[in-house]
Motif scaffolding. Structure first.
Motif, PDB file in Angstrom:
ATOM      1  N   TRP A   1       0.823  -1.213   0.000  1.00  0.00           N
ATOM      2  CA  TRP A   1       0.000   0.000   0.000  1.00  0.00           C
ATOM      3  C   TRP A   1       0.857   1.263   0.000  1.00  0.00           C
ATOM      4  N   GLU A   2       1.892   1.282   0.838  1.00  0.00           N
ATOM      5  CA  GLU A   2       2.722   2.478   0.926  1.00  0.00           C
ATOM      6  C   GLU A   2       3.554   2.686  -0.335  1.00  0.00           C
ATOM      7  N   PHE A   3       3.990   1.585  -0.966  1.00  0.00           N
ATOM      8  CA  PHE A   3       4.714   1.749  -2.224  1.00  0.00           C
ATOM      9  C   PHE A   3       3.822   2.382  -3.277  1.00  0.00           C
ATOM     10  N   VAL A   4       2.620   1.852  -3.431  1.00  0.00           N
ATOM     11  CA  VAL A   4       1.699   2.376  -4.439  1.00  0.00           C
ATOM     12  C   VAL A   4       1.393   3.847  -4.191  1.00  0.00           C
ATOM     13  N   ASN A   5       1.082   4.181  -2.965  1.00  0.00           N
ATOM     14  CA  ASN A   5       0.514   5.497  -2.682  1.00  0.00           C
ATOM     15  C   ASN A   5       1.501   6.569  -2.235  1.00  0.00           C
ATOM     16  N   LEU A   6       2.728   6.164  -1.900  1.00  0.00           N
ATOM     17  CA  LEU A   6       3.702   7.145  -1.429  1.00  0.00           C
ATOM     18  C   LEU A   6       5.009   7.139  -2.212  1.00  0.00           C
ATOM     19  N   TYR A   7       5.488   5.953  -2.598  1.00  0.00           N
ATOM     20  CA  TYR A   7       6.861   5.848  -3.073  1.00  0.00           C
ATOM     21  C   TYR A   7       6.998   5.358  -4.507  1.00  0.00           C
ATOM     22  N   SER A   8       5.938   5.431  -5.285  1.00  0.00           N
ATOM     23  CA  SER A   8       6.011   4.964  -6.673  1.00  0.00           C
ATOM     24  C   SER A   8       5.396   5.996  -7.610  1.00  0.00           C
ATOM     25  N   ARG A   9       5.398   5.679  -8.871  1.00  0.00           N
ATOM     26  CA  ARG A   9       4.819   6.582  -9.867  1.00  0.00           C
ATOM     27  C   ARG A   9       3.301   6.618  -9.823  1.00  0.00           C
ATOM     28  N   ASP A  10       2.706   5.734  -9.018  1.00  0.00           N
ATOM     29  CA  ASP A  10       1.263   5.782  -8.803  1.00  0.00           C
ATOM     30  C   ASP A  10       0.890   6.691  -7.631  1.00  0.00           C
ATOM     31  N   ARG A  11       1.875   7.250  -6.961  1.00  0.00           N
ATOM     32  CA  ARG A  11       1.643   8.147  -5.832  1.00  0.00           C
ATOM     33  C   ARG A  11       0.584   9.193  -6.193  1.00  0.00           C
ATOM     34  N   GLY A  12      -0.359   9.375  -5.276  1.00  0.00           N
ATOM     35  CA  GLY A  12      -1.366  10.414  -5.473  1.00  0.00           C
ATOM     36  C   GLY A  12      -2.518  10.022  -6.368  1.00  0.00           C
ATOM     37  N   CYS A  13      -2.583   8.761  -6.794  1.00  0.00           N
ATOM     38  CA  CYS A  13      -3.686   8.371  -7.679  1.00  0.00           C
ATOM     39  C   CYS A  13      -4.995   8.293  -6.898  1.00  0.00           C
ATOM     40  N   ASN A  14      -6.083   8.252  -7.605  1.00  0.00           N
ATOM     41  CA  ASN A  14      -7.394   8.099  -6.997  1.00  0.00           C
ATOM     42  C   ASN A  14      -7.407   6.855  -6.098  1.00  0.00           C
TER      43      ASN A  14
ATOM     44  N   LYS B   1     -18.175  -3.790  -0.090  1.00  0.00           N
ATOM     45  CA  LYS B   1     -17.000  -3.834   0.784  1.00  0.00           C
ATOM     46  C   LYS B   1     -16.067  -2.657   0.514  1.00  0.00           C
ATOM     47  N   ILE B   2     -15.864  -2.351  -0.760  1.00  0.00           N
ATOM     48  CA  ILE B   2     -14.981  -1.243  -1.119  1.00  0.00           C
ATOM     49  C   ILE B   2     -15.568   0.080  -0.654  1.00  0.00           C
ATOM     50  N   LEU B   3     -16.879   0.230  -0.765  1.00  0.00           N
ATOM     51  CA  LEU B   3     -17.535   1.444  -0.293  1.00  0.00           C
ATOM     52  C   LEU B   3     -17.374   1.583   1.223  1.00  0.00           C
TER      53      LEU B   3
ATOM     54  N   ALA C   1      -5.923   3.068  -6.567  1.00  0.00           N
ATOM     55  CA  ALA C   1      -4.899   2.560  -5.660  1.00  0.00           C
ATOM     56  C   ALA C   1      -5.251   1.161  -5.169  1.00  0.00           C
ATOM     57  N   VAL C   2      -6.516   0.925  -4.865  1.00  0.00           N
ATOM     58  CA  VAL C   2      -6.958  -0.416  -4.471  1.00  0.00           C
ATOM     59  C   VAL C   2      -6.703  -1.402  -5.605  1.00  0.00           C
ATOM     60  N   GLN C   3      -7.065  -1.002  -6.811  1.00  0.00           N
ATOM     61  CA  GLN C   3      -6.871  -1.862  -7.979  1.00  0.00           C
ATOM     62  C   GLN C   3      -5.394  -2.221  -8.155  1.00  0.00           C
ATOM     63  N   LYS C   4      -4.524  -1.215  -8.058  1.00  0.00           N
ATOM     64  CA  LYS C   4      -3.089  -1.445  -8.227  1.00  0.00           C
ATOM     65  C   LYS C   4      -2.523  -2.273  -7.088  1.00  0.00           C
TER      66      LYS C   4
ATOM     67  N   ILE D   1     -10.581  -7.555  -8.385  1.00  0.00           N
ATOM     68  CA  ILE D   1     -12.026  -7.571  -8.195  1.00  0.00           C
ATOM     69  C   ILE D   1     -12.677  -7.133  -9.509  1.00  0.00           C
ATOM     70  N   PRO D   2     -13.249  -8.060 -10.271  1.00  0.00           N
ATOM     71  CA  PRO D   2     -13.822  -7.722 -11.581  1.00  0.00           C
ATOM     72  C   PRO D   2     -14.849  -6.591 -11.521  1.00  0.00           C
ATOM     73  N   ALA D   3     -15.668  -6.563 -10.474  1.00  0.00           N
ATOM     74  CA  ALA D   3     -16.684  -5.507 -10.373  1.00  0.00           C
ATOM     75  C   ALA D   3     -16.038  -4.141 -10.226  1.00  0.00           C
ATOM     76  N   LEU D   4     -14.917  -4.076  -9.484  1.00  0.00           N
ATOM     77  CA  LEU D   4     -14.180  -2.818  -9.339  1.00  0.00           C
ATOM     78  C   LEU D   4     -13.556  -2.416 -10.667  1.00  0.00           C
ATOM     79  N   ASP D   5     -12.941  -3.381 -11.349  1.00  0.00           N
ATOM     80  CA  ASP D   5     -12.320  -3.096 -12.647  1.00  0.00           C
ATOM     81  C   ASP D   5     -13.348  -2.531 -13.631  1.00  0.00           C
ATOM     82  N   ALA D   6     -14.537  -3.141 -13.645  1.00  0.00           N
ATOM     83  CA  ALA D   6     -15.582  -2.707 -14.574  1.00  0.00           C
ATOM     84  C   ALA D   6     -16.078  -1.312 -14.219  1.00  0.00           C
ATOM     85  N   TRP D   7     -16.240  -1.055 -12.932  1.00  0.00           N
ATOM     86  CA  TRP D   7     -16.729   0.262 -12.505  1.00  0.00           C
ATOM     87  C   TRP D   7     -15.718   1.359 -12.833  1.00  0.00           C
ATOM     88  N   ILE D   8     -14.445   1.077 -12.608  1.00  0.00           N
ATOM     89  CA  ILE D   8     -13.388   2.049 -12.925  1.00  0.00           C
ATOM     90  C   ILE D   8     -13.375   2.342 -14.423  1.00  0.00           C
TER      91      ILE D   8
END
Length: 294
Positions: free
Chosen positions: A59-72, A132-134, A76-79, A100-107
């Motif tokens: 989680w911290e890599f995705v959201n703080l220390y990578s090129r995905d930092r700051g994404c929606n 659950k995601i909500l 971030a959950v998807q990644k 999660i296919p339902a998340l992928d489809a909604w995104i």
């Protein structure tokens, strides 16, 4: 509230336009939000207790220390789920974590990735995974409201806002819920420095700039200021200039903008060698691959 309509209706008062990200760019809130609010709720709702150390790393890599930092947050959950599914340590502990296919489809179908649109989707589908995601997202908002306060803007931010405000139309461009953005900007009495505060409810960052500028500003007179590649993407999507606030060197980045970057932007000398130099520092701070992938 129709935030998109409000963005499109913003009056043009200057020839220059500046969009500014908020979390991690104006406010030093990325660490506390991700580590104390987002991540604990992620581990809880996605059942990662048996490998919480590694779930936190992802989680911290995705959201703080990578090129995905700051994404929606939903991206971030998807990644994060994708990276978790690729790490053997989770399977070795008997945990099968997949996308999660339902998340992928909604995104894929929804551009305004926020709680309001997700709530509407859950109401129509009653999908358990989206429910659950909500619940996770709602808990994140509650944790942020209870935990994140008293965090002032980085040094040199206010001076920079005071410098650019008389010469440019300025808006906040963020994927944070607008309620939290307004609360933070008002708490520190800097909301009067911007024309509008755009959050995830108004679409993507690229759309924020597109709606607000509406072909009324020359591309070389549009600047996006941000600390993540999503901000760079928003700039590129509008053929605008980009000023990186380099993670780990935020104060220096703002000081440099105040002392030289702002004037270069207004003088038309920001593009080219100067922006390229800033980008080299920015790219070095946010790798594509996680340490365990190397």
């Amino acid at each position: 509230m129709d935030y998109v309509a409000q963005l499109k209706a913003l009056p043009k008062k200057h020839d220059f336009f500046i969009g500014i990200d908020s979390d991690g760019c104006v406010f030093d809130t990325m660490e506390i939000k991700q580590k104390e609010c987002f991540c604990p709720a992620f581990i809880k709702h996605f059942g990662l207790q048996a490998a919480s150390k590694y779930g936190r790393e992802v989680w911290e890599f995705v959201n703080l220390y990578s090129r995905d930092r700051g994404c929606n947050r939903f991206l971030a959950v998807q990644k994060a789920l994708q990276l978790i599914s690729e790490r053997d340590v989770f399977a070795e502990r008997g945990m099968k974590v997949t996308s999660i296919p339902a998340l992928d489809a909604w995104i894929k179908e929804e551009s305004k990735l926020g709680n309001p649109t997700l709530e509407a989707k859950v109401k129509v589908t009653n999908d358990p995974a989206l429910t659950k995601i909500l619940a996770w997202s709602q808990e994140v908002n509650k944790r942020i409201e209870e935990t994140v306060y008293g965090v002032p803007p980085f040094p040199w931010v206010v001076k920079s806002l005071e410098k650019i405000r008389p010469r440019a139309d300025v808006i906040v461009v963020s994927q944070t819920p607008v309620e939290a953005l307004v609360r933070e900007w008002e708490e520190h009495k800097i909301d009067h420095h911007v024309n509008f505060i755009a959050g995830q409810e108004a679409g993507t960052k690229t759309e924020h700039i597109k709606f607000a500028t509406n072909s009324r500003y020359a591309p070389e007179k549009i600047l996006m200021i941000g600390d993540a590649h999503g901000d760079l993407k928003a700039a590129k999507g509008n053929k605008a200039l980009f000023l990186p606030i380099v993670p780990g060197h935020e104060e220096l980045s703002w000081k440099r903008f105040f002392e030289e970057g702002a004037e270069k932007f207004f003088a038309g000398t920001f593009a080219g060698a100067y922006q390229a130099e800033l980008m080299r520092e920015f790219d070095a701070a946010l790798p594509e691959k996680a340490p365990w992938q190397k």
